[in-house]
Write a protein that holds these residues in place. Structure first.
Motif, mmCIF file in Angstrom:
data_model
loop_
_atom_site.group_PDB
_atom_site.id
_atom_site.type_symbol
_atom_site.label_atom_id
_atom_site.label_comp_id
_atom_site.label_asym_id
_atom_site.label_seq_id
_atom_site.Cartn_x
_atom_site.Cartn_y
_atom_site.Cartn_z
ATOM 1 N N SER A 5 18.137 21.791 -3.366
ATOM 2 C CA SER A 5 17.449 20.567 -3.769
ATOM 3 C C SER A 5 18.386 19.652 -4.544
ATOM 4 C CB SER A 5 16.225 20.921 -4.611
ATOM 5 O OG SER A 5 16.494 22.047 -5.410
ATOM 6 N N ASN A 6 18.704 18.489 -3.958
ATOM 7 C CA ASN A 6 19.553 17.497 -4.629
ATOM 8 C C ASN A 6 18.717 16.745 -5.647
ATOM 9 O OD1 ASN A 6 21.888 18.002 -3.147
ATOM 10 N ND2 ASN A 6 21.030 16.841 -1.426
ATOM 11 N N ASN A 7 19.371 16.350 -6.710
ATOM 12 C CA ASN A 7 18.677 15.522 -7.697
ATOM 13 C C ASN A 7 17.530 16.234 -8.390
ATOM 14 O OD1 ASN A 7 20.057 13.070 -7.882
ATOM 15 N ND2 ASN A 7 19.271 12.481 -5.851
ATOM 16 N N VAL A 8 17.528 17.578 -8.356
ATOM 17 C CA VAL A 8 16.546 18.306 -9.164
ATOM 18 C C VAL A 8 17.337 19.039 -10.244
ATOM 19 C CG1 VAL A 8 14.649 19.949 -9.207
ATOM 20 C CG2 VAL A 8 15.070 18.584 -7.144
ATOM 21 N N VAL A 9 17.071 18.658 -11.488
ATOM 22 C CA VAL A 9 17.894 19.167 -12.589
ATOM 23 C C VAL A 9 17.017 19.741 -13.694
ATOM 24 C CG1 VAL A 9 19.719 17.483 -12.128
ATOM 25 C CG2 VAL A 9 17.898 16.941 -13.774
ATOM 26 N N ILE A 10 17.676 20.394 -14.642
ATOM 27 C CA ILE A 10 16.947 20.928 -15.784
ATOM 28 C C ILE A 10 16.764 19.817 -16.819
ATOM 29 C CG2 ILE A 10 17.083 22.586 -17.696
ATOM 30 C CD1 ILE A 10 18.781 24.287 -15.600
ATOM 31 N N GLY A 11 15.527 19.628 -17.230
ATOM 32 C CA GLY A 11 15.222 18.593 -18.196
ATOM 33 C C GLY A 11 14.553 19.190 -19.423
ATOM 34 N N TYR A 12 14.765 18.514 -20.567
ATOM 35 C CA TYR A 12 14.158 18.990 -21.805
ATOM 36 C C TYR A 12 13.011 18.054 -22.155
ATOM 37 C CZ TYR A 12 13.625 20.229 -26.718
ATOM 38 O OH TYR A 12 13.110 20.617 -27.935
ATOM 39 N N VAL A 13 11.815 18.595 -22.314
ATOM 40 C CA VAL A 13 10.642 17.768 -22.619
ATOM 41 C C VAL A 13 10.683 17.450 -24.119
ATOM 42 C CG1 VAL A 13 8.128 17.587 -22.486
ATOM 43 C CG2 VAL A 13 9.383 18.961 -20.792
ATOM 44 N N GLU A 14 11.036 16.194 -24.423
ATOM 45 C CA GLU A 14 11.179 15.826 -25.838
ATOM 46 C C GLU A 14 9.834 15.559 -26.475
ATOM 47 O OE1 GLU A 14 14.082 12.684 -25.519
ATOM 48 O OE2 GLU A 14 15.743 14.112 -25.864
ATOM 49 N N THR A 15 9.017 14.786 -25.748
ATOM 50 C CA THR A 15 7.668 14.557 -26.263
ATOM 51 C C THR A 15 6.697 14.708 -25.120
ATOM 52 O OG1 THR A 15 7.720 12.201 -25.779
ATOM 53 C CG2 THR A 15 8.461 12.880 -27.986
ATOM 54 N N CYS A 16 5.451 15.026 -25.469
ATOM 55 C CA CYS A 16 4.433 15.202 -24.448
ATOM 56 C C CYS A 16 3.114 14.757 -25.068
ATOM 57 C CB CYS A 16 4.403 16.667 -24.032
ATOM 58 S SG CYS A 16 3.097 17.032 -22.839
ATOM 59 N N ILE A 50 20.861 21.584 -19.987
ATOM 60 C CA ILE A 50 20.186 20.338 -19.609
ATOM 61 C C ILE A 50 21.054 19.545 -18.636
ATOM 62 C CG2 ILE A 50 19.394 18.106 -20.517
ATOM 63 C CD1 ILE A 50 18.674 19.667 -23.115
ATOM 64 N N GLY A 51 20.411 18.989 -17.604
ATOM 65 C CA GLY A 51 21.127 18.124 -16.662
ATOM 66 C C GLY A 51 21.748 18.871 -15.491
ATOM 67 N N GLU A 52 21.810 20.218 -15.602
ATOM 68 C CA GLU A 52 22.397 21.007 -14.494
ATOM 69 C C GLU A 52 21.424 21.077 -13.333
ATOM 70 O OE1 GLU A 52 25.427 23.303 -14.306
ATOM 71 O OE2 GLU A 52 25.963 21.542 -15.552
ATOM 72 N N SER A 53 21.976 21.212 -12.138
ATOM 73 C CA SER A 53 21.129 21.431 -10.967
ATOM 74 C C SER A 53 20.362 22.749 -11.151
ATOM 75 C CB SER A 53 21.989 21.511 -9.707
ATOM 76 O OG SER A 53 21.261 22.142 -8.677
ATOM 77 N N VAL A 54 19.135 22.804 -10.687
ATOM 78 C CA VAL A 54 18.318 24.015 -10.883
ATOM 79 C C VAL A 54 18.682 25.139 -9.918
ATOM 80 C CG1 VAL A 54 16.346 22.707 -11.770
ATOM 81 C CG2 VAL A 54 16.491 23.224 -9.306
ATOM 82 N N ASP A 55 19.403 24.791 -8.840
ATOM 83 C CA ASP A 55 19.606 25.748 -7.753
ATOM 84 C C ASP A 55 20.194 27.083 -8.199
ATOM 85 O OD1 ASP A 55 18.522 24.026 -6.032
ATOM 86 O OD2 ASP A 55 20.400 23.408 -5.062
ATOM 87 N N THR A 56 21.288 27.021 -8.975
ATOM 88 C CA THR A 56 21.971 28.255 -9.344
ATOM 89 C C THR A 56 21.084 29.108 -10.238
ATOM 90 O OG1 THR A 56 23.856 26.773 -9.460
ATOM 91 C CG2 THR A 56 24.242 29.077 -10.027
ATOM 92 N N LEU A 57 20.486 28.466 -11.223
ATOM 93 C CA LEU A 57 19.651 29.228 -12.150
ATOM 94 C C LEU A 57 18.452 29.865 -11.470
ATOM 95 C CD1 LEU A 57 19.480 27.346 -15.553
ATOM 96 C CD2 LEU A 57 20.395 29.616 -15.052
ATOM 97 N N LEU A 58 17.961 29.183 -10.439
ATOM 98 C CA LEU A 58 16.777 29.699 -9.750
ATOM 99 C C LEU A 58 17.142 30.575 -8.554
ATOM 100 C CD1 LEU A 58 14.457 26.564 -9.776
ATOM 101 C CD2 LEU A 58 14.197 28.654 -11.106
ATOM 102 N N ASN A 59 18.433 30.761 -8.297
ATOM 103 C CA ASN A 59 18.875 31.561 -7.164
ATOM 104 C C ASN A 59 18.360 30.984 -5.842
ATOM 105 O OD1 ASN A 59 20.325 33.818 -6.220
ATOM 106 N ND2 ASN A 59 18.420 34.980 -5.943
ATOM 107 N N ALA A 60 18.201 29.642 -5.825
ATOM 108 C CA ALA A 60 17.555 29.008 -4.678
ATOM 109 C C ALA A 60 18.364 29.147 -3.401
ATOM 110 C CB ALA A 60 17.312 27.527 -4.974
ATOM 111 N N ASN A 61 19.675 29.275 -3.575
ATOM 112 C CA ASN A 61 20.528 29.323 -2.374
ATOM 113 C C ASN A 61 20.663 30.733 -1.807
ATOM 114 O OD1 ASN A 61 21.943 30.454 -4.410
ATOM 115 N ND2 ASN A 61 23.887 29.443 -3.956
ATOM 116 N N ASP A 62 19.849 31.649 -2.313
ATOM 117 C CA ASP A 62 19.988 33.040 -1.867
ATOM 118 C C ASP A 62 19.319 33.234 -0.505
ATOM 119 O OD1 ASP A 62 20.718 35.656 -1.925
ATOM 120 O OD2 ASP A 62 19.357 36.269 -3.530
#
Lengths: 808, 344
Positions: free
Chosen positions: A43-54, A149-161
């Motif tokens: 997934s391109n353009n899907v990154v880790i984000g930090y929710v500052e306020t909600c 923060i800001g890294e692509s989620v793929d590696t952390l989620l093992n999405a490319n496995d």
């Protein structure tokens, strides 16, 4: 076995080969890969984000307005997930991202407020639910706090496995572990193996001060190793470990449980972690259960045991069902501080019995049942200690407390180049064989063309020469074996006389209009005693039933082919197939034993069923229904085809029409019957007027001994005389025919019935039967006087024997 | 008189020429040549002639008789032919009406497949063997290197009758029986077709009863490449000369090494399609080199003898070859199904 390729990469280099290519290679070398599954698409353009306020959306109750830091910027995003909170790290699809299903993320306004992206659940990123940790299946996924923060989620989620699904044959228990798979893949790709670390820091405290181990029966439990790990912190396991477990089909629970599962998959060695403080003693005693002893297992089910079940106890009470499942009382919980880790070798047959009795089959018991590597038991324990130290902050106490009578010797197998080649039909060189052994990581001693191979204990399936033959052949490649044809003595081959005769019978029946069928040999309560041929009934057959039938429909071994054949007729009638002529040659199973002690007599029967029209109404012919004589004609034709004498006599049989059933006799012995079904049975089975025949095929095959031979074609003319007798109805036309044949012999060669008449001009209760007699003398031309005299004798005899007189 | 005769000839020939009916022609014949016919009448007057005239007139008379006879015969043939022609014309029928139907049945598709395979192996010198469907535990399992505790012989998979007797789960016991019969004395080739039973719930791909054909070749110096060669011959004959085969290592307790044979997919010619699940290959049968334990139990010394065995399912082969998509069709015996495979 589900094999995550990202996980596998830790032990063997598989770079440059696609998952599909690897699957193909593995399949061709003996482990069928059923499926290649990708965890998710990139997934391109899907990154880790930090929710500052909600905060609550001003115009919508169920939506939240979030400010999300994605590294270079902070995006305002509206999110509807119930579990969104400030302070979380989440997957953010930025504008421009394309999610599975070609879902394009754009800037949008939701209820009047701008939203610049989307906070995603793993489903939205294309993950299958089985690859999602349970707590995140109902909302967005939350990353651990240290996620960048800001890294692509793929590696952390093992999405490319990619995950390969191995369909293992029972001999390849070695591939029930990632290391085993690594050795296999290493051999195929000619790559070496990197073993994982088993190092631990040495503690000053000794495990032996905390626990003792006693095993009552070493044949059931030749090795029991107990490790003690203190001061663990129960929390989530690292993300990579969770991902691997998910890919392998196991849900992460907590770091301790995950580590035991991880090592189970990595080494193929089941491990069990007990809460040390809840053991209830400082000793482990492994023994067989007492009759009716009880244990509550991890799944909170109370199980009642027998002495066939092996137990882990604290010296008094059971704390685990050995090799199958732990007990609830000593389960690791959120409060657990100290752990007793079990690494043991249990007898596979004992485990199989417990699995069967309890119905509990787990990843652990499966491995014990199939056989584990004796050299990996203790190492797996050490590996788990290493991981507990790393990821649970545990202190591993010095030493393993063990009971050890385990045989760890490697089997030796002698092979040599010549025997290998002469069995395979190949010309593999000695060096090539050595190379194959190296690729398999098998140790060996080589002397000239001979090898002594030390089969590694992970390969429990290799014990004899033929096993090594297979190993060499499969690494050499079955594709590389030549095609040859056997050079042994040639044999004649062919069908036996009985087999060819059976084919001839089939050809005859099909030639006269019958279709062959194949029905089930197993029949129901309703049918087992139906339409059993009279001569079978005289054997007092006992129905043979299955010990554990799957259904009432298929419970007994049939005593007649007809009932199942009649079911076929009902089936066809229900589908508007009303003209039916079927036959089957199949076995019935006869015994007079109530409890079977030997194989029953299997008798081949030839059975047929006919109903509906025999001839269709067409422009040139009237329609004709199947009747008794159509069926009898087919049977007569068959016996004529086989040059066997056929006689029939009127008979009565349950479920058959009392006036339209005949026993079939061969040389005076009953071998079956022909007739119409009883209308009551026809009604019961939704049938119309139906005729059947049923013949002991064995008797037919055994009796047949006809060898065609030439007889002189008669040179002298024959003479035909017709004669009509008036008979009382009860006299059988066949009996009169027999009389004519007997009295007329030797001049009368053939007698045929050509007319049957009842009614006008005949007295009530009488019938006229007309016969045509063929006279012939092979030696000379017949003279009138001879024929006349024979003719008169026939009339007198028939009159005397059957009270018949000649119709004027 | 001579003129008289000529006149009669003239008159007769004209009449013959004109006549168009066989009966009338017959009447003409009588009128001129019969006992009371005009020619006969004239010749009666010959007695009045001089001895010199008689031979002359006699010759003329003969010529006249011959001429008339010949004309009548010729005409007779013509008229007879015409009459026959007319009769045949009247006998004309509508050849497009259907013929009288002959009732024919036919074999079951499985029988067709089984006999095809039988004949193929008979051609290679194999005998056809059969055995009981209720087998002993010994022949069904033990003699095939499946001892009592072997996981592959779960009670759940077989229809047991007693602890020692069951419905055979494969036709391999016939192989064990054949080896015992030959008692290690000589090599042999056999195939064994038959019905077998397993605890499966009937659905589109499973049947609690089905058929198998297994084969066994035992001799001195039987090689694995021989197995490959024989299977190749079988596959090409059965599925077409352009099919390729592939062997994959597999596992059966009674063979070692064991193989699974695939043939290249006919639909996509090996390129991958939905029929072969994208692999280009279709699994056809299992085979292998006879396990030494099996040889030994059969009375053969594994140091002297070796052999190969193979086993296949006629249902599967029929399904692949004829596109049948539901195994239950073989046992439902719907006449409309049965008929589809009766043609040559």
């Amino acid at each position: 076995m589900l094999v995550s390729l990202n996980w596998l990469k830790n032990y063997v280099d598989i770079d440059g080969i696609s998952p599909e290519e690897l699957a193909e290679k593995v399949t061709k070398s003996g482990i069928e890969v059923d499926n290649v599954e990708y965890i998710a698409q990139q997934s391109n353009n899907v990154v880790i984000g930090y929710v500052e306020t909600c905060e609550k959306h001003p115009n919508a109750d169920k939506l939240n307005l979030c400010q999300v830091n994605v590294g270079e910027e902070t995006l305002q995003i509206i999110c509807g997930a119930p579990n969104i909170r400030a302070g979380q790290k989440v997957a953010v699809a930025k504008p421009g991202a394309v999610l599975p299903g070609n879902f394009k993320i754009k800037k949008a306004k939701l209820r009047g407020v701008e939203s610049n992206g989307m906070i995603c659940s793993l489903q939205e990123l294309g993950f299958n639910e089985k690859h999602i940790p349970k707590e995140f299946t109902e909302g967005i996924y939350v990353f651990p706090e240290d996620a960048p923060i800001g890294e692509s989620v793929d590696t952390l989620l093992n999405a490319n496995d990619a995950v390969l699904e191995f369909d293992l044959t029972p001999n390849r228990a070695d591939a029930l572990s990632m290391l085993g798979v690594a050795y296999e893949v290493g051999a195929l790709l000619d790559k070496s193996i990197n073993l994982p670390s088993e190092e631990v820091n040495v503690s000053s405290e000794k495990a032996a001060d905390y626990i003792s181990v006693k095993v009552e029966d070493e044949s059931l439990n030749p090795y029991y190793g107990a490790f003690v790990i203190k001061d663990v912190e129960i929390k989530s396991s690292p993300l990579w470990m969770q991902n691997y477990l998910l890919a392998a089909g196991i849900r992460p629970i907590n770091n301790v449980v995950d580590i035991t599962n991880y090592v189970l998959l990595e080494y193929g060695q089941p491990l069990h972690a007990f809460d040390y403080d809840r053991l209830g003693s400082k000793e482990i005693v492994v023994r067989s259960a007492k009759q009716d002893e009880k244990i509550v297992t991890l799944d909170d089910v109370e199980r009642t045991l027998t002495p066939e079940n092996l137990l882990i106890t604290n010296g008094k009470d059971p704390i685990a069902l050995a090799g199958v499942m732990g007990g609830a009382d000593s389960e690791v919980t959120g409060e657990t501080k100290n752990i007793l880790l079990e690494a043991a070798f249990f007898n596979s047959i004992s485990i199989r019995k417990t699995v069967k009795a309890t119905g509990l089959r787990s990843e652990a018991s499966t491995r014990y049942e199939k056989g584990i590597d004796p050299n990996r038991v203790k190492r797996a324990g050490l590996r788990a200690c290493h991981l507990l130290e790393q990821y649970a902050g545990g202190k591993v106490l010095d030493g393993v407390v063990e009971f050890d009578k385990l045989d760890r010797t490697e089997k030796t197998v002698e092979i040599n180049t010549n025997t290998i080649n002469s069995r395979l039909g190949t010309e593999i060189s000695t060096d090539e064989i050595a190379k194959i052994l190296d690729r398999l990581s098998f140790n060996y001693e080589r002397e000239g063309e001979s090898f002594t191979v030390f089969a590694p204990t992970r390969r429990q399936d290799i014990t004899i020469f033929e096993d090594m033959l297979e190993e060499v052949a499969r690494i050499y490649g079955y594709d590389n074996l030549p095609f040859t044809l056997p050079t042994g003595a040639s044999t004649a081959g062919g069908l036996t006389k009985r087999q060819s005769l059976r084919r001839s019978v089939k050809n005859y029946l099909e030639g006269v209009g019958l279709m062959e069928t194949r029905t089930y040999s197993l029949t129901s309560d309703t049918f087992i005693k139906k339409l059993v041929s009279p001569e079978i009934l005289t054997l007092n057959p006992e129905p043979i039933s299955l010990a554990m039938p799957m259904s009432e429909e298929h419970k007994y071994l049939r005593l007649s082919v007809l009932p199942e054949l009649l079911k076929t007729v009902s089936y066809n009638l229900a589908r508007n197939q009303s003209n039916i002529s079927l036959y089957e040659i199949g076995s019935i199973f006869i015994t007079d034993e109530k409890e079977l002690t030997k194989q029953p007599d299997e008798q081949l029967r030839l059975s047929g069923v006919l109903t509906g029209k025999w001839l269709e109404h067409l422009w040139q012919q009237e329609s004709k229904k199947v009747d008794f004589y159509v069926v009898k004609g087919i049977v007569e034709g068959l016996f004529e085809h086989l040059e066997l004498p056929l006689t029939v006599k009127q008979t009565k049989l349950a479920d058959m029409h009392p006036g339209r059933t005949a026993a079939i006799l061969l040389n005076g012995k009953e071998i079956g019957f022909i007739g119409q079904l009883h209308p009551a049975l026809e009604k019961e089975m939704d049938l119309k007027e139906t005729y059947v025949f049923d013949i002991n095929m064995e008797a037919v095959l055994d009796t047949h001994n006809h060898v065609p031979s030439y007889t002189q074609i008669p040179r002298y003319p024959s003479v035909t005389r017709d004669i009509a007798f008036i008979l009382v109805n009860e006299v059988n036309a066949g009996d009169v025919k027999t009389t004519i044949e007997e009295v007329g012999a030797p001049l009368v060669k053939q007698v045929q019935v050509f007319d049957l008449y009842k009614g006008e001009n005949l007295p009530e209760g009488k019938k006229s039967v007309a016969y045509s007699l063929l006279y012939q003398d092979p030696e000379k031309t017949l003279v009138d006087e001879e024929v006349e005299s024979s003719y008169q004798k026939v009339i007198e005899a028939v009159n005397e024997k059957h009270g018949a007189y000649v119709r004027a | 008189m001579q003129e008289e005769l000529k006149a009669i000839q003239q008159e007769a020939l004209v009449k013959v020429e004109e006549v168009n009916d066989l009966k009338e022609l017959q009447a003409i014949k009588v009128a001129y040549l019969g006992k009371k016919g005009s020619l006969t009448q004239v010749l009666r007057g010959m007695g009045k002639l001089t001895p010199e005239e008689r031979p002359v007139i006699g010759e003329v008379a003969n010529q006249v008789r011959e001429a008339i006879t010949s004309a009548i015969d010729t005409k007779n043939t013509i008229l007879e032919n015409a009459a026959l022609e007319e009769k045949l014309q009247k006998e004309a029928i509508d050849v497009t009406l259907p013929g009288r139907p002959v009732k024919v049945g036919g074999p079951h598709l499985l029988t067709k497949v089984i006999e095809e395979i039988e004949d193929l192996f008979i051609g290679m010198g194999y005998e056809v063997r059969e055995g009981p469907e209720v087998e002993t535990d010994y022949f069904n399992f033990e003699a095939l290197n499946l001892p009592k505790d072997h996981p592959a012989r779960d009670m759940q998979d077989s229809f047991y009758i007693t602890n020692e007797l069951l419905l055979r789960t494969h036709t391999s016991p016939v192989q064990a029986r054949t080896m015992q019969e030959y008692n290690g004395e000589k090599g042999f080739k056999m195939i064994c077709p038959g019905r077998v039973y397993r605890r499966d719930t009937d659905d589109a791909t499973h049947s609690h009863q089905f058929t198998q054909i297994e084969g066994l070749y035992v001799d001195k110096d039987v090689k694995m490449s021989d197995l490959k060669g024989v299977l190749n011959v079988f596959a090409k004959k059965m599925f077409g000369e352009d099919r390729k085969i592939r062997l994959r290592p597999s596992f059966f307790p009674f063979t070692e090494p064991s193989v699974e044979m695939d043939i290249s997919c006919k639909v996509c010619d090996g390129h991958g399609c939905s029929v072969c699940k994208g692999t280009g290959w279709i699994e056809i049968l299992g085979a292998g080199m006879v396990h030494p334990n099996v040889l030994e139990m059969g009375g053969y010394d594994p140091k002297v003898y070796s052999g190969f065995a193979f086993g296949m399912g006629p249902e599967r082969i029929a399904m692949l070859k004829y596109g049948v998509n539901d195994i239950r069709q073989f046992y439902l015996n719907d006449q409309r199904f049965l008929k589809q495979f009766h043609q040559a």
